[in-house]
Motif scaffolding. Structure first.
Motif, PDB file in Angstrom:
ATOM      1  N   SER A 159      40.461-127.171 -16.879  1.00 50.66           N
ATOM      2  CA  SER A 159      39.164-126.510 -16.700  1.00 50.66           C
ATOM      3  C   SER A 159      38.766-125.754 -17.958  1.00 50.66           C
ATOM      4  O   SER A 159      39.611-125.230 -18.688  1.00 50.66           O
ATOM      5  N   LEU A 160      37.469-125.707 -18.186  1.00 54.80           N
ATOM      6  CA  LEU A 160      36.871-124.908 -19.257  1.00 54.80           C
ATOM      7  C   LEU A 160      35.928-123.912 -18.593  1.00 54.80           C
ATOM      8  O   LEU A 160      34.962-124.313 -17.930  1.00 54.80           O
ATOM      9  N   THR A 161      36.201-122.614 -18.765  1.00 56.75           N
ATOM     10  CA  THR A 161      35.519-121.576 -18.003  1.00 56.75           C
ATOM     11  C   THR A 161      34.962-120.499 -18.929  1.00 56.75           C
ATOM     12  O   THR A 161      35.642-120.067 -19.865  1.00 56.75           O
ATOM     13  N   TYR A 162      33.735-120.065 -18.610  1.00 52.34           N
ATOM     14  CA  TYR A 162      33.125-118.927 -19.301  1.00 52.34           C
ATOM     15  C   TYR A 162      33.049-117.764 -18.326  1.00 52.34           C
ATOM     16  O   TYR A 162      32.582-117.903 -17.190  1.00 52.34           O
ATOM     17  N   LYS A 163      33.514-116.582 -18.782  1.00 48.50           N
ATOM     18  CA  LYS A 163      33.516-115.385 -17.943  1.00 48.50           C
ATOM     19  C   LYS A 163      32.709-114.273 -18.603  1.00 48.50           C
ATOM     20  O   LYS A 163      32.765-114.099 -19.815  1.00 48.50           O
ATOM     21  N   HIS A 164      31.993-113.531 -17.778  1.00 49.67           N
ATOM     22  CA  HIS A 164      31.205-112.386 -18.265  1.00 49.67           C
ATOM     23  C   HIS A 164      31.324-111.265 -17.247  1.00 49.67           C
ATOM     24  O   HIS A 164      31.288-111.488 -16.032  1.00 49.67           O
ATOM     25  N   GLY A 165      31.470-110.042 -17.759  1.00 46.11           N
ATOM     26  CA  GLY A 165      31.573-108.917 -16.853  1.00 46.11           C
ATOM     27  C   GLY A 165      31.786-107.619 -17.590  1.00 46.11           C
ATOM     28  O   GLY A 165      31.574-107.523 -18.816  1.00 46.11           O
ATOM     29  N   THR A 166      32.220-106.606 -16.859  1.00 46.49           N
ATOM     30  CA  THR A 166      32.417-105.270 -17.419  1.00 46.49           C
ATOM     31  C   THR A 166      33.750-104.707 -16.954  1.00 46.49           C
ATOM     32  O   THR A 166      34.309-105.128 -15.928  1.00 46.49           O
ATOM     33  N   SER A 167      34.233-103.745 -17.710  1.00 49.20           N
ATOM     34  CA  SER A 167      35.427-103.005 -17.317  1.00 49.20           C
ATOM     35  C   SER A 167      35.190-101.528 -17.568  1.00 49.20           C
ATOM     36  O   SER A 167      34.328-101.146 -18.372  1.00 49.20           O
ATOM     37  N   SER A 168      35.970-100.708 -16.891  1.00 48.11           N
ATOM     38  CA  SER A 168      35.832 -99.262 -17.009  1.00 48.11           C
ATOM     39  C   SER A 168      37.221 -98.638 -17.102  1.00 48.11           C
ATOM     40  O   SER A 168      38.119 -98.988 -16.324  1.00 48.11           O
ATOM     41  N   TYR A 169      37.386 -97.732 -18.073  1.00 49.31           N
ATOM     42  CA  TYR A 169      38.650 -97.024 -18.241  1.00 49.31           C
ATOM     43  C   TYR A 169      38.364 -95.526 -18.273  1.00 49.31           C
ATOM     44  O   TYR A 169      37.470 -95.060 -18.987  1.00 49.31           O
ATOM     45  N   SER A 170      39.129 -94.787 -17.494  1.00 45.81           N
ATOM     46  CA  SER A 170      38.938 -93.337 -17.458  1.00 45.81           C
ATOM     47  C   SER A 170      40.299 -92.649 -17.383  1.00 45.81           C
ATOM     48  O   SER A 170      41.261 -93.172 -16.810  1.00 45.81           O
ATOM     49  N   THR A 171      40.369 -91.455 -17.963  1.00 42.47           N
ATOM     50  CA  THR A 171      41.593 -90.659 -17.950  1.00 42.47           C
ATOM     51  C   THR A 171      41.225 -89.178 -17.922  1.00 42.47           C
ATOM     52  O   THR A 171      40.082 -88.805 -18.224  1.00 42.47           O
ATOM     53  N   ASP A 172      42.174 -88.363 -17.550  1.00 40.24           N
ATOM     54  CA  ASP A 172      41.934 -86.924 -17.399  1.00 40.24           C
ATOM     55  C   ASP A 172      40.735 -86.671 -16.503  1.00 40.24           C
ATOM     56  O   ASP A 172      39.836 -85.873 -16.817  1.00 40.24           O
ATOM     57  N   ARG A 173      40.727 -87.335 -15.362  1.00 37.76           N
ATOM     58  CA  ARG A 173      39.559 -87.231 -14.487  1.00 37.76           C
ATOM     59  C   ARG A 173      39.411 -85.852 -13.857  1.00 37.76           C
ATOM     60  O   ARG A 173      38.327 -85.448 -13.468  1.00 37.76           O
ATOM     61  N   GLU A 174      40.514 -85.100 -13.774  1.00 34.48           N
ATOM     62  CA  GLU A 174      40.439 -83.781 -13.146  1.00 34.48           C
ATOM     63  C   GLU A 174      40.092 -82.675 -14.142  1.00 34.48           C
ATOM     64  O   GLU A 174      39.917 -81.532 -13.749  1.00 34.48           O
ATOM     65  N   SER A 175      40.027 -82.997 -15.432  1.00 34.71           N
ATOM     66  CA  SER A 175      39.709 -81.973 -16.428  1.00 34.71           C
ATOM     67  C   SER A 175      38.200 -81.811 -16.537  1.00 34.71           C
ATOM     68  O   SER A 175      37.414 -82.591 -15.996  1.00 34.71           O
ATOM     69  N   ASN A 176      37.800 -80.773 -17.272  1.00 32.96           N
ATOM     70  CA  ASN A 176      36.361 -80.527 -17.454  1.00 32.96           C
ATOM     71  C   ASN A 176      35.726 -81.510 -18.429  1.00 32.96           C
ATOM     72  O   ASN A 176      34.512 -81.654 -18.451  1.00 32.96           O
ATOM     73  N   ALA A 177      36.515 -82.158 -19.249  1.00 35.77           N
ATOM     74  CA  ALA A 177      35.997 -83.124 -20.226  1.00 35.77           C
ATOM     75  C   ALA A 177      36.737 -84.454 -20.070  1.00 35.77           C
ATOM     76  O   ALA A 177      37.619 -84.779 -20.878  1.00 35.77           O
ATOM     77  N   PRO A 178      36.449 -85.206 -19.005  1.00 36.88           N
ATOM     78  CA  PRO A 178      37.143 -86.477 -18.795  1.00 36.88           C
ATOM     79  C   PRO A 178      36.763 -87.501 -19.862  1.00 36.88           C
ATOM     80  O   PRO A 178      35.677 -87.465 -20.426  1.00 36.88           O
ATOM     81  N   LYS A 179      37.677 -88.399 -20.144  1.00 37.26           N
ATOM     82  CA  LYS A 179      37.435 -89.470 -21.097  1.00 37.26           C
ATOM     83  C   LYS A 179      37.088 -90.744 -20.326  1.00 37.26           C
ATOM     84  O   LYS A 179      37.819 -91.138 -19.408  1.00 37.26           O
ATOM     85  N   HIS A 180      35.999 -91.372 -20.748  1.00 36.47           N
ATOM     86  CA  HIS A 180      35.515 -92.543 -20.017  1.00 36.47           C
ATOM     87  C   HIS A 180      34.984 -93.572 -21.018  1.00 36.47           C
ATOM     88  O   HIS A 180      34.242 -93.237 -21.942  1.00 36.47           O
TER      89      HIS A 180
END
Length: 282
Positions: free
Chosen positions: A187-208
């Motif tokens: 098979s030959l496949t084309y994929k398109h989409g998005t991803s999300s990464y986050s850390t330090d979600r409980e801090s006042n300045a989370p990284k996203h």
């Protein structure tokens, strides 16, 4: 002299009788050797419409045949799916090795497809797909002794990809009834989409970080298929080899942008690409 003439006549009479007997038995007598026609093998004289003889490669004909599993002119449609999860709460061995761990991981995929049988046991078609990946790491506390310990956690990664591709599938029938078969799908496949990464979600300045993904994938997926009814087939396949090119564009919460591209090939069984599905043959 008369005795000699009688002996020659007797020899001639015996020779004529032997030649007549040989002609009657359909044999050829050459001196002392008799050559008899070799009987044909049953495989050479029996023909079956359910057998497909494979073409020889080069000068050698191995005589390999396979049974008809999917006849020419059939439309097929189906759905494959895969689902895998991991939860640290259900893994006591890993917990005892690493100490305090809180993590879960999940992969979900669904792929509908449609195809047409151009020849016996040969299908081309198109497939669509949706893949979802989730990785949630609460914390990992690792203690190696001798004052060597560290802790990481509070990270989450999600990825959603939509795909479209074309495929070629060839079957090999294993029995005369056409119930069991093997197949290989390229098979030959084309994929398109998005991803999300986050850390330090409980801090006042989370990284996203948000990422836009474009991916081109060439894969080889062997599998096994079994007809459970005359028109419904259950199948299972897994990825063993492939080539992938992936392009990513990223942006964080501060508006900073970046991009990267990766490519690579793999030749191993991919446990994240095991698919179970149902095919309808019309």
């Amino acid at each position: 002299m008369k005795l000699f003439i009688k002996i020659l006549g007797l020899i001639a009479l015996l020779a004529s009788v032997q030649v007549g007997y040989a002609q009657e038995r359909d044999t050829i007598v050459v001196h002392d050797t008799i050559y008899i026609e070799k009987p044909k093998r049953r495989a050479d004289i029996v023909e079956s419409t359910d057998l497909i003889r494979l073409k020889p490669f080069g000068r050698y004909d191995r005589g390999i045949v396979n049974y008809k599993f999917l006849p020419k002119g059939k439309w097929v449609g189906g759905l494959t799916f895969s689902y895998m999860t991991f939860d640290s709460k259900e893994s006591s061995i890993l917990y005892s090795l690493l100490g305090n761990i809180n993590a879960n991981f999940a992969v979900k995929a669904i792929n509908p497809y449609i195809g047409y049988s151009l020849k016996d046991n040969m299908v081309i078609g198109a497939k669509f797909g949706y893949n979802h990946l989730l990785g949630d790491l609460g914390n990992i506390d690792l203690d190696l002794g001798s004052d060597m310990s560290f802790s990481i956690g509070d990270m989450r990664y999600t990825e959603d990809l939509y795909s479209f591709g074309v495929f070629h599938r060839s079957y090999v029938g294993l029995d005369a009834g056409g119930i069991f078969g093997l197949f290989n799908e390229t098979s030959l496949t084309y994929k398109h989409g998005t991803s999300s990464y986050s850390t330090d979600r409980e801090s006042n300045a989370p990284k996203h970080t948000e990422t836009t993904i474009n991916e081109l994938h060439l894969g080889i997926n062997p599998g096994i298929a079994v007809y459970i009814t005359p028109n419904v087939c259950a199948e299972m396949s897994f990825g063993v080899a492939g080539f992938k090119y992936r392009s990513e564009k990223q942006q964080n919460e501060l508006g900073e942008e970046g991009s990267r591209s990766t490519s690579g090939a793999n030749f191993k069984i991919n446990i994240l690409n095991i698919n179970i599905g149902i095919t309808l043959c019309l």
